[in-house]
Design an enzyme around this catalytic site. Structure first.
Site, PDB file in Angstrom:
ATOM      1  N   ALA A 140       0.844  -1.197   0.000  1.00  0.00           N
ATOM      2  CA  ALA A 140       0.000   0.000   0.000  1.00  0.00           C
ATOM      3  C   ALA A 140       0.875   1.241   0.000  1.00  0.00           C
ATOM      4  CB  ALA A 140      -0.932   0.009   1.206  1.00  0.00           C
ATOM      5  N   ASP A 141       0.321   2.330  -0.506  1.00  0.00           N
ATOM      6  CA  ASP A 141       1.022   3.613  -0.467  1.00  0.00           C
ATOM      7  C   ASP A 141      -0.010   4.724  -0.349  1.00  0.00           C
ATOM      8  OD1 ASP A 141       3.619   4.979  -0.614  1.00  0.00           O
ATOM      9  OD2 ASP A 141       2.768   5.922  -2.386  1.00  0.00           O
ATOM     10  N   THR A 142       0.341   5.765   0.399  1.00  0.00           N
ATOM     11  CA  THR A 142      -0.569   6.883   0.655  1.00  0.00           C
ATOM     12  C   THR A 142       0.115   8.201   0.349  1.00  0.00           C
ATOM     13  OG1 THR A 142      -1.656   5.627   2.430  1.00  0.00           O
ATOM     14  CG2 THR A 142      -2.003   8.017   2.411  1.00  0.00           C
ATOM     15  N   GLY A 161      -3.271   3.726  -2.556  1.00  0.00           N
ATOM     16  CA  GLY A 161      -3.317   2.579  -3.448  1.00  0.00           C
ATOM     17  C   GLY A 161      -3.013   1.322  -2.655  1.00  0.00           C
TER      18      GLY A 161
END
Length: 202
Positions: free
Chosen positions: A79-81, A116
């Site tokens: 995940a990435d923010t 994501g």
């Protein structure tokens, strides 16, 4: 007797918040360091960027499992923010002054938080969470006090919605867990797509 804890997936993340969120919905997991450089590509939109980085983290994690016969080969989640204000991508603060500037820029505005999430084995799937967060007007003194707590220093956008910065948030439209770093609705969709029955431990 407690049932044996066997992971459903690996989580390619160093974030304690993402681990906490998976714990909340009963997912059994093991975690690993994603080891991915988070560099924005030229002309890359924030949406494409967060999905690419999430996928790269999951792919890197799955490759490391394939190369290590000691570990069970399981799907890997990444995940990435990012925080986006006026089409500018705000990552993690580089230091105190940068962090104070970042928080000042968010004062009295609405920004987007994009997360994501990807799941990879011999298949690949991704989801994107988009949330809109409105901050009230912030006083300089409270921004400085907030920075001094240490809470903002490793957070995208320089704040943690689940922490002290909760008092800054006037309105949230979207996914609270997505703003924290792992949108649970989208993560559960991926687990369902991969036929991972995480609910059996409820």
């Amino acid at each position: 007797m407690q049932p044996e804890y066997r992971p459903h997936i690996y989580l390619a993340s160093n974030s304690p918040r993402r681990r906490e969120l998976l714990d909340r919905i009963g997912v059994h997991y093991a975690w690993m360091d994603p080891g991915v450089d988070e560099v924005l590509g030229e002309d890359e939109s924030p949406e494409v960027f967060v999905l690419r980085i999430a996928l790269e983290k999951a792919r890197a994690g799955y490759r490391s499992l394939q190369e290590d016969p000691e570990r069970e080969l399981l799907p890997v989640m990444g995940a990435d923010t990012v925080v986006v204000l006026d089409n500018e991508l705000l990552g993690k603060p580089r230091g105190r002054e940068h962090g104070l500037e970042m928080l000042q820029s968010l004062s009295g505005t609405t920004h987007r938080v994009l997360t994501g999430v990807a799941l990879v084995d011999d298949r690949e799937a991704t989801r994107l969470s988009v949330s809109h967060v409105t901050f009230r007007e912030l006083e300089r003194a409270e921004i400085e006090r907030y920075w001094a707590t240490g809470e903002p220093q490793d957070k995208a956008g320089g704040y943690a919605i689940q922490g002290r910065a909760a008092v800054f948030v006037e309105h949230l439209e979207g996914s609270y867990s997505g703003v924290m770093g792992l949108p649970l609705f989208e993560a559960a969709q991926l687990l369902d797509e991969f036929e991972i029955d995480y609910q059996r431990h409820w």
